[in-house]
Design a protein around this motif. Sequence first.
Motif, PDB file in Angstrom:
ATOM      1  N   LYS A 122       0.842  -1.192   0.000  1.00  0.00           N
ATOM      2  CA  LYS A 122       0.000   0.000   0.000  1.00  0.00           C
ATOM      3  C   LYS A 122       0.883   1.250   0.000  1.00  0.00           C
ATOM      4  N   PRO A 123       0.509   2.273  -0.766  1.00  0.00           N
ATOM      5  CA  PRO A 123       1.247   3.536  -0.740  1.00  0.00           C
ATOM      6  C   PRO A 123       0.699   4.475   0.323  1.00  0.00           C
ATOM      7  N   THR A 124       1.458   5.515   0.587  1.00  0.00           N
ATOM      8  CA  THR A 124       1.027   6.555   1.528  1.00  0.00           C
ATOM      9  C   THR A 124       0.367   7.723   0.818  1.00  0.00           C
ATOM     10  N   ALA A 125       0.930   8.132  -0.310  1.00  0.00           N
ATOM     11  CA  ALA A 125       0.514   9.375  -0.957  1.00  0.00           C
ATOM     12  C   ALA A 125      -0.732   9.204  -1.819  1.00  0.00           C
ATOM     13  N   SER A 126      -1.456  10.291  -1.956  1.00  0.00           N
ATOM     14  CA  SER A 126      -2.614  10.368  -2.835  1.00  0.00           C
ATOM     15  C   SER A 126      -2.201  10.251  -4.301  1.00  0.00           C
ATOM     16  N   ARG A 127      -3.130   9.808  -5.120  1.00  0.00           N
ATOM     17  CA  ARG A 127      -2.901   9.786  -6.560  1.00  0.00           C
ATOM     18  C   ARG A 127      -2.730  11.202  -7.110  1.00  0.00           C
ATOM     19  N   TYR A 128      -3.112  12.227  -6.334  1.00  0.00           N
ATOM     20  CA  TYR A 128      -2.882  13.608  -6.762  1.00  0.00           C
ATOM     21  C   TYR A 128      -1.406  13.975  -6.664  1.00  0.00           C
ATOM     22  N   VAL A 129      -0.665  13.295  -5.809  1.00  0.00           N
ATOM     23  CA  VAL A 129       0.780  13.486  -5.755  1.00  0.00           C
ATOM     24  C   VAL A 129       1.402  12.831  -6.979  1.00  0.00           C
ATOM     25  N   ILE A 130       1.073  11.565  -7.179  1.00  0.00           N
ATOM     26  CA  ILE A 130       1.485  10.845  -8.395  1.00  0.00           C
ATOM     27  C   ILE A 130       0.622   9.607  -8.505  1.00  0.00           C
ATOM     28  N   ASP A 131       0.295   9.239  -9.724  1.00  0.00           N
ATOM     29  CA  ASP A 131      -0.532   8.062  -9.956  1.00  0.00           C
ATOM     30  C   ASP A 131       0.376   6.867 -10.219  1.00  0.00           C
ATOM     31  N   LEU A 132       0.426   5.964  -9.268  1.00  0.00           N
ATOM     32  CA  LEU A 132       1.316   4.807  -9.357  1.00  0.00           C
ATOM     33  C   LEU A 132       0.868   3.792 -10.390  1.00  0.00           C
ATOM     34  N   ASN A 133      -0.349   3.946 -10.889  1.00  0.00           N
ATOM     35  CA  ASN A 133      -0.863   3.020 -11.893  1.00  0.00           C
ATOM     36  C   ASN A 133      -0.804   3.609 -13.302  1.00  0.00           C
ATOM     37  N   ARG A 134       0.089   4.582 -13.485  1.00  0.00           N
ATOM     38  CA  ARG A 134       0.363   5.151 -14.797  1.00  0.00           C
ATOM     39  C   ARG A 134       1.840   4.955 -15.109  1.00  0.00           C
ATOM     40  N   PRO A 135       2.193   4.839 -16.387  1.00  0.00           N
ATOM     41  CA  PRO A 135       3.613   4.713 -16.729  1.00  0.00           C
ATOM     42  C   PRO A 135       4.377   5.974 -16.370  1.00  0.00           C
ATOM     43  N   ALA A 136       5.638   5.818 -16.014  1.00  0.00           N
ATOM     44  CA  ALA A 136       6.447   6.948 -15.560  1.00  0.00           C
ATOM     45  C   ALA A 136       6.675   7.977 -16.651  1.00  0.00           C
ATOM     46  N   ASP A 137       6.510   7.593 -17.906  1.00  0.00           N
ATOM     47  CA  ASP A 137       6.685   8.559 -19.000  1.00  0.00           C
ATOM     48  C   ASP A 137       5.410   9.320 -19.312  1.00  0.00           C
ATOM     49  N   GLY A 138       4.321   9.010 -18.598  1.00  0.00           N
ATOM     50  CA  GLY A 138       3.086   9.769 -18.746  1.00  0.00           C
ATOM     51  C   GLY A 138       2.220   9.386 -19.921  1.00  0.00           C
ATOM     52  N   GLN A 139       2.538   8.302 -20.613  1.00  0.00           N
ATOM     53  CA  GLN A 139       1.715   7.880 -21.751  1.00  0.00           C
ATOM     54  C   GLN A 139       0.311   7.522 -21.291  1.00  0.00           C
ATOM     55  N   ALA A 140      -0.676   7.784 -22.144  1.00  0.00           N
ATOM     56  CA  ALA A 140      -2.078   7.515 -21.815  1.00  0.00           C
ATOM     57  C   ALA A 140      -2.346   6.017 -21.759  1.00  0.00           C
ATOM     58  N   LEU A 141      -3.240   5.624 -20.864  1.00  0.00           N
ATOM     59  CA  LEU A 141      -3.660   4.228 -20.799  1.00  0.00           C
ATOM     60  C   LEU A 141      -4.705   3.909 -21.846  1.00  0.00           C
ATOM     61  N   TYR A 142      -5.587   4.878 -22.080  1.00  0.00           N
ATOM     62  CA  TYR A 142      -6.680   4.687 -23.034  1.00  0.00           C
ATOM     63  C   TYR A 142      -6.631   5.821 -24.049  1.00  0.00           C
ATOM     64  N   PRO A 143      -5.763   5.741 -25.029  1.00  0.00           N
ATOM     65  CA  PRO A 143      -5.618   6.821 -26.006  1.00  0.00           C
ATOM     66  C   PRO A 143      -6.953   7.186 -26.652  1.00  0.00           C
ATOM     67  N   GLY A 144      -7.183   8.475 -26.772  1.00  0.00           N
ATOM     68  CA  GLY A 144      -8.417   8.953 -27.380  1.00  0.00           C
ATOM     69  C   GLY A 144      -9.528   9.208 -26.390  1.00  0.00           C
ATOM     70  N   ARG A 145      -9.350   8.755 -25.140  1.00  0.00           N
ATOM     71  CA  ARG A 145     -10.351   9.001 -24.110  1.00  0.00           C
ATOM     72  C   ARG A 145      -9.810  10.003 -23.094  1.00  0.00           C
ATOM     73  N   ARG A 146     -10.709  10.752 -22.497  1.00  0.00           N
ATOM     74  CA  ARG A 146     -10.285  11.674 -21.445  1.00  0.00           C
ATOM     75  C   ARG A 146      -9.993  10.870 -20.184  1.00  0.00           C
TER      76      ARG A 146
END
Length: 259
Positions: free
Chosen positions: A63-87
């Motif tokens: 379990k992490p301590t920080a909020s996803r507003y600090v950083i989203d641990l379920n996103r790639p570190a390079d910031g690429q979209a998970l679902y391209p074309g969707r918001r």
Amino acid sequence: MDIFSLKQGSAPLLISLPHNGSYIPDGLAQRLRAPARHSPDTDWHVGQLYEPLAEALGASLLKPTASRYVIDLNRPADGQALYPGRRETGLVSTIGFDGEPLYVDGQEPDAEEIRQRVEQWWQPYHQALAGEIVRLKALHGRVVLWEGHSIRSHVPMLFEGRLPDFNLGTADGTSCGADLQWRLTNVMEAQSRYDFVVNGRFKGGYITRHYGSPADGVQAVQLELAQHRYMDEESFAWDADKARPVQDTILQLLRQCLT
């Protein structure tokens, strides 16, 4: 402050809860709009849901301590979209699930700040995650990574209407074997309390897709729960009466991961 907590188990099962944290450092909180300071998009109480199950099964729990507003641990570190074309929200998101800005105008993080957050928060969690997978696989020759998530049942920015109660994601069958996906589906079909979908709106995020490698003995599954099934979505309050049958169903699913 600890970046994460890891309770090591003995079974070939690792439960990861990357959006369980709600901590926002004071300096960052001052830059956020008032509603965002409470981290409303947290996967509320998933730790409370899973802790007794991990204990009962001998599973590891991360379990992490920080909020996803600090950083989203379920996103790639390079910031690429998970679902391209969707918001969608990103690695260091500037919007919430309601589509509204998180930051006071002019206070958004720049590229250097994002890099620092990756180094401080993202990398340690993923090092722990990868290390625990290696440890458990060395013990058992195989391991299942279970990604525990939850979200409000209505989020118009992300999906139409009401989200099914249980949303299983296996990256369209690539992050786990067909047999495990079949057995998990059978568990859900055998009960009548909750509706469910497999590889619907939520197919599994970065962690499921990146670490799941059935050919190498690592299977990964994401479960996205509709929060109204175990808590009050307006007050964020835990509801023990609602949560108990949800835990029973998750326990049945997790047992299939150890079969």
